[in-house]
Scaffold this motif. Structure first.
Motif, PDB file in Angstrom:
ATOM      1  N   TYR A  96      15.975   0.638  37.507  1.00 49.27           N
ATOM      2  CA  TYR A  96      16.206   0.150  36.144  1.00 49.27           C
ATOM      3  C   TYR A  96      15.851  -1.332  36.070  1.00 49.27           C
ATOM      4  CZ  TYR A  96      20.452  -2.188  37.747  1.00 49.27           C
ATOM      5  OH  TYR A  96      21.321  -3.020  38.411  1.00 49.27           O
ATOM      6  N   TYR A  97      15.835  -1.843  34.835  1.00 45.14           N
ATOM      7  CA  TYR A  97      15.645  -3.275  34.592  1.00 45.14           C
ATOM      8  C   TYR A  97      16.584  -3.686  33.458  1.00 45.14           C
ATOM      9  CZ  TYR A  97      12.891  -1.662  30.614  1.00 45.14           C
ATOM     10  OH  TYR A  97      12.482  -1.043  29.461  1.00 45.14           O
ATOM     11  N   ALA A  98      17.009  -4.942  33.454  1.00 43.29           N
ATOM     12  CA  ALA A  98      17.894  -5.499  32.430  1.00 43.29           C
ATOM     13  C   ALA A  98      17.429  -6.910  32.107  1.00 43.29           C
ATOM     14  CB  ALA A  98      19.344  -5.506  32.899  1.00 43.29           C
ATOM     15  N   ILE A  99      17.229  -7.164  30.839  1.00 43.94           N
ATOM     16  CA  ILE A  99      16.742  -8.464  30.372  1.00 43.94           C
ATOM     17  C   ILE A  99      17.735  -9.000  29.349  1.00 43.94           C
ATOM     18  CG2 ILE A  99      14.853  -9.712  29.274  1.00 43.94           C
ATOM     19  CD1 ILE A  99      13.016  -7.407  30.135  1.00 43.94           C
ATOM     20  N   CYS A 100      18.154 -10.228  29.532  1.00 37.72           N
ATOM     21  CA  CYS A 100      19.054 -10.899  28.603  1.00 37.72           C
ATOM     22  C   CYS A 100      18.352 -12.121  28.023  1.00 37.72           C
ATOM     23  CB  CYS A 100      20.344 -11.307  29.303  1.00 37.72           C
ATOM     24  SG  CYS A 100      21.497 -12.213  28.230  1.00 37.72           S
ATOM     25  N   THR A 101      18.389 -12.239  26.708  1.00 40.05           N
ATOM     26  CA  THR A 101      17.786 -13.371  26.010  1.00 40.05           C
ATOM     27  C   THR A 101      18.827 -13.965  25.072  1.00 40.05           C
ATOM     28  OG1 THR A 101      15.631 -12.276  26.072  1.00 40.05           O
ATOM     29  CG2 THR A 101      15.873 -14.148  24.581  1.00 40.05           C
ATOM     30  N   SER A 154      24.806   3.072  29.076  1.00 41.73           N
ATOM     31  CA  SER A 154      24.109   1.775  29.151  1.00 41.73           C
ATOM     32  C   SER A 154      24.077   1.072  27.800  1.00 41.73           C
ATOM     33  CB  SER A 154      22.682   1.989  29.666  1.00 41.73           C
ATOM     34  OG  SER A 154      22.701   2.555  30.956  1.00 41.73           O
ATOM     35  N   LEU A 155      24.038   1.857  26.705  1.00 44.30           N
ATOM     36  CA  LEU A 155      24.031   1.233  25.373  1.00 44.30           C
ATOM     37  C   LEU A 155      25.321   0.474  25.112  1.00 44.30           C
ATOM     38  CD1 LEU A 155      22.738   0.908  22.555  1.00 44.30           C
ATOM     39  CD2 LEU A 155      23.807   3.080  21.931  1.00 44.30           C
ATOM     40  N   HIS A 156      26.468   1.129  25.343  1.00 45.85           N
ATOM     41  CA  HIS A 156      27.756   0.460  25.117  1.00 45.85           C
ATOM     42  C   HIS A 156      27.963  -0.693  26.099  1.00 45.85           C
ATOM     43  CE1 HIS A 156      28.921   3.457  22.190  1.00 45.85           C
ATOM     44  NE2 HIS A 156      28.619   4.416  23.051  1.00 45.85           N
ATOM     45  N   MET A 157      27.524  -0.525  27.309  1.00 44.83           N
ATOM     46  CA  MET A 157      27.695  -1.581  28.304  1.00 44.83           C
ATOM     47  C   MET A 157      26.867  -2.816  27.948  1.00 44.83           C
ATOM     48  SD  MET A 157      27.237  -1.258  32.412  1.00 44.83           S
ATOM     49  CE  MET A 157      27.572  -2.641  33.500  1.00 44.83           C
ATOM     50  N   ALA A 158      25.658  -2.616  27.446  1.00 44.08           N
ATOM     51  CA  ALA A 158      24.816  -3.751  27.044  1.00 44.08           C
ATOM     52  C   ALA A 158      25.451  -4.517  25.888  1.00 44.08           C
ATOM     53  CB  ALA A 158      23.428  -3.254  26.651  1.00 44.08           C
ATOM     54  N   ARG A 212      24.596 -21.953  16.616  1.00 45.57           N
ATOM     55  CA  ARG A 212      24.828 -20.529  16.448  1.00 45.57           C
ATOM     56  C   ARG A 212      24.024 -19.798  17.520  1.00 45.57           C
ATOM     57  NH1 ARG A 212      27.860 -22.925  13.991  1.00 45.57           N
ATOM     58  NH2 ARG A 212      28.537 -22.720  11.818  1.00 45.57           N
ATOM     59  N   TYR A 213      24.577 -18.654  17.977  1.00 46.43           N
ATOM     60  CA  TYR A 213      23.989 -17.965  19.127  1.00 46.43           C
ATOM     61  C   TYR A 213      23.669 -16.519  18.777  1.00 46.43           C
ATOM     62  CZ  TYR A 213      26.344 -21.943  21.236  1.00 46.43           C
ATOM     63  OH  TYR A 213      26.794 -23.208  21.517  1.00 46.43           O
ATOM     64  N   ILE A 214      22.566 -16.039  19.337  1.00 52.17           N
ATOM     65  CA  ILE A 214      22.164 -14.637  19.270  1.00 52.17           C
ATOM     66  C   ILE A 214      21.855 -14.202  20.697  1.00 52.17           C
ATOM     67  CG2 ILE A 214      20.540 -12.954  18.344  1.00 52.17           C
ATOM     68  CD1 ILE A 214      20.013 -14.921  16.044  1.00 52.17           C
ATOM     69  N   VAL A 215      22.583 -13.189  21.178  1.00 55.80           N
ATOM     70  CA  VAL A 215      22.415 -12.711  22.560  1.00 55.80           C
ATOM     71  C   VAL A 215      21.914 -11.280  22.502  1.00 55.80           C
ATOM     72  CG1 VAL A 215      23.531 -12.324  24.777  1.00 55.80           C
ATOM     73  CG2 VAL A 215      24.282 -14.219  23.337  1.00 55.80           C
ATOM     74  N   LEU A 216      20.772 -11.022  23.122  1.00 59.08           N
ATOM     75  CA  LEU A 216      20.173  -9.688  23.192  1.00 59.08           C
ATOM     76  C   LEU A 216      20.104  -9.249  24.655  1.00 59.08           C
ATOM     77  CD1 LEU A 216      17.168 -10.078  20.703  1.00 59.08           C
ATOM     78  CD2 LEU A 216      19.425  -9.130  20.244  1.00 59.08           C
ATOM     79  N   VAL A 217      20.582  -8.036  24.918  1.00 62.69           N
ATOM     80  CA  VAL A 217      20.516  -7.447  26.250  1.00 62.69           C
ATOM     81  C   VAL A 217      19.746  -6.135  26.139  1.00 62.69           C
ATOM     82  CG1 VAL A 217      21.820  -6.501  28.189  1.00 62.69           C
ATOM     83  CG2 VAL A 217      22.673  -8.522  26.987  1.00 62.69           C
ATOM     84  N   THR A 218      18.668  -6.037  26.890  1.00 62.31           N
ATOM     85  CA  THR A 218      17.813  -4.845  26.888  1.00 62.31           C
ATOM     86  C   THR A 218      17.847  -4.209  28.259  1.00 62.31           C
ATOM     87  OG1 THR A 218      16.368  -5.913  25.275  1.00 62.31           O
ATOM     88  CG2 THR A 218      15.506  -3.965  26.401  1.00 62.31           C
ATOM     89  N   VAL A 219      18.157  -2.900  28.315  1.00 59.43           N
ATOM     90  CA  VAL A 219      18.252  -2.157  29.573  1.00 59.43           C
ATOM     91  C   VAL A 219      17.355  -0.936  29.465  1.00 59.43           C
ATOM     92  CG1 VAL A 219      19.786  -1.048  31.229  1.00 59.43           C
ATOM     93  CG2 VAL A 219      20.640  -2.919  29.827  1.00 59.43           C
ATOM     94  N   TYR A 243      16.897 -14.320  31.103  1.00 60.98           N
ATOM     95  CA  TYR A 243      17.193 -13.984  32.505  1.00 60.98           C
ATOM     96  C   TYR A 243      16.966 -12.483  32.678  1.00 60.98           C
ATOM     97  CZ  TYR A 243      19.599 -13.407  36.935  1.00 60.98           C
ATOM     98  OH  TYR A 243      19.898 -13.099  38.239  1.00 60.98           O
ATOM     99  N   LYS A 244      16.358 -12.110  33.830  1.00 57.69           N
ATOM    100  CA  LYS A 244      15.995 -10.712  34.070  1.00 57.69           C
ATOM    101  C   LYS A 244      16.543 -10.240  35.402  1.00 57.69           C
ATOM    102  CE  LYS A 244      11.769  -9.776  35.273  1.00 57.69           C
ATOM    103  NZ  LYS A 244      10.302  -9.553  35.264  1.00 57.69           N
ATOM    104  N   VAL A 245      17.081  -9.011  35.400  1.00 56.94           N
ATOM    105  CA  VAL A 245      17.521  -8.321  36.615  1.00 56.94           C
ATOM    106  C   VAL A 245      16.646  -7.081  36.762  1.00 56.94           C
ATOM    107  CG1 VAL A 245      19.417  -7.130  37.766  1.00 56.94           C
ATOM    108  CG2 VAL A 245      19.880  -9.152  36.391  1.00 56.94           C
ATOM    109  N   GLU A 246      15.963  -6.975  37.896  1.00 57.47           N
ATOM    110  CA  GLU A 246      15.035  -5.864  38.110  1.00 57.47           C
ATOM    111  C   GLU A 246      15.383  -5.138  39.396  1.00 57.47           C
ATOM    112  OE1 GLU A 246      10.199  -5.021  37.897  1.00 57.47           O
ATOM    113  OE2 GLU A 246      11.011  -7.060  37.866  1.00 57.47           O
ATOM    114  N   GLN A 247      15.564  -3.823  39.286  1.00 56.60           N
ATOM    115  CA  GLN A 247      15.878  -2.953  40.412  1.00 56.60           C
ATOM    116  C   GLN A 247      14.850  -1.809  40.441  1.00 56.60           C
ATOM    117  OE1 GLN A 247      18.157  -3.488  42.715  1.00 56.60           O
ATOM    118  NE2 GLN A 247      19.126  -5.270  41.719  1.00 56.60           N
ATOM    119  N   PRO A 248      14.777  -1.078  41.543  1.00 57.86           N
ATOM    120  CA  PRO A 248      13.796   0.028  41.589  1.00 57.86           C
ATOM    121  C   PRO A 248      14.030   1.109  40.531  1.00 57.86           C
ATOM    122  CG  PRO A 248      14.541  -0.533  43.793  1.00 57.86           C
ATOM    123  CD  PRO A 248      15.398  -1.308  42.858  1.00 57.86           C
TER     124      PRO A 248
END
Length: 203
Positions: free
Chosen positions: A191-196, A127-131, A151-158, A184-189
């Protein structure tokens, strides 16, 4: 007995013979010195010829250095750097192509939903490499929109859902009118994934 007149010249010839030998030696030494001087002159001529050839070689090198591309410089000195381009200020404070938050959010949703779906299983290392790959993909797709001066900063938290809570806080010193972020947030039973995505105006 007294010497006869005929025998006296024979005694006088005795010391004359060594004198002749000495003259022969002197002539031989003079001839050898002449040969040596001749050889020395030949060597001097060869040295002068080599020096002339060396000067011709250096002259050709000088011409090759001057004919080569770039800024010419005197022999033995480093080449001078090319002059830098300087642009006059435009005094423009607004971007020509301003950022559209709705399009940025659409890009984030498309990429996040493609990777984080029902088939995804949380794994700490995978999950670390995929994020990291997903955040890079989102940033590249936003750059293709050609929003200038941003300029852009993209953070993905899983994370894995284990009945825990999540609280995150980010502080920035920015312009409230031009800078901002989209989440934007993706939430499943399981895991969860948040992108900012932070967009910062850079004039």
């Amino acid at each position: 007995m007294s010497d006869t007149p005929e025998e006296q010249p024979s005694k006088e010839d005795g010391p004359a013979a060594p004198a002749a030998k000495e003259e022969d030696k002197a002539s031989a030494s003079a001839a050898s010195s002449k040969e040596k001087s001749g050889k020395g002159k030949d060597k001097d001529k060869e040295g002068k010829d080599k020096a002339a050839k060396g000067e011709r070689g250096t002259g050709s090198q000088r011409t090759s250095l001057t004919k080569s591309g770039g800024v010419t410089s005197p022999l033995g000195m480093a080449p001078q750097p090319k002059p830098t381009m300087r642009f006059m200020p435009t005094y423009r404070l607004e971007p020509k192509n301003p950022l559209n938050k709705e399009r940025v959010e659409i890009i984030m949703k498309a990429v996040m939903n493609k990777h984080y779906n029902d088939e995804y299983m949380f794994h700490p290392k995978h999950s670390l490499h995929m994020a990291a790959q997903i955040s890079e993909e989102i940033k590249n797709r936003i750059k293709l929109m050609n929003y200038d001066r941003y300029r852009y900063i993209v953070l993905v938290t899983v994370g894995e859902c284990l009945m825990q809570g999540l609280y995150s806080m980010v502080n920035f010193l920015w312009d409230a009118e031009k800078d901002g972020f989209v989440t934007y947030k993706v939430e499943q039973p399981s895991y969860y994934a948040i992108c900012t995505t932070f967009y910062i105006y850079y004039d």
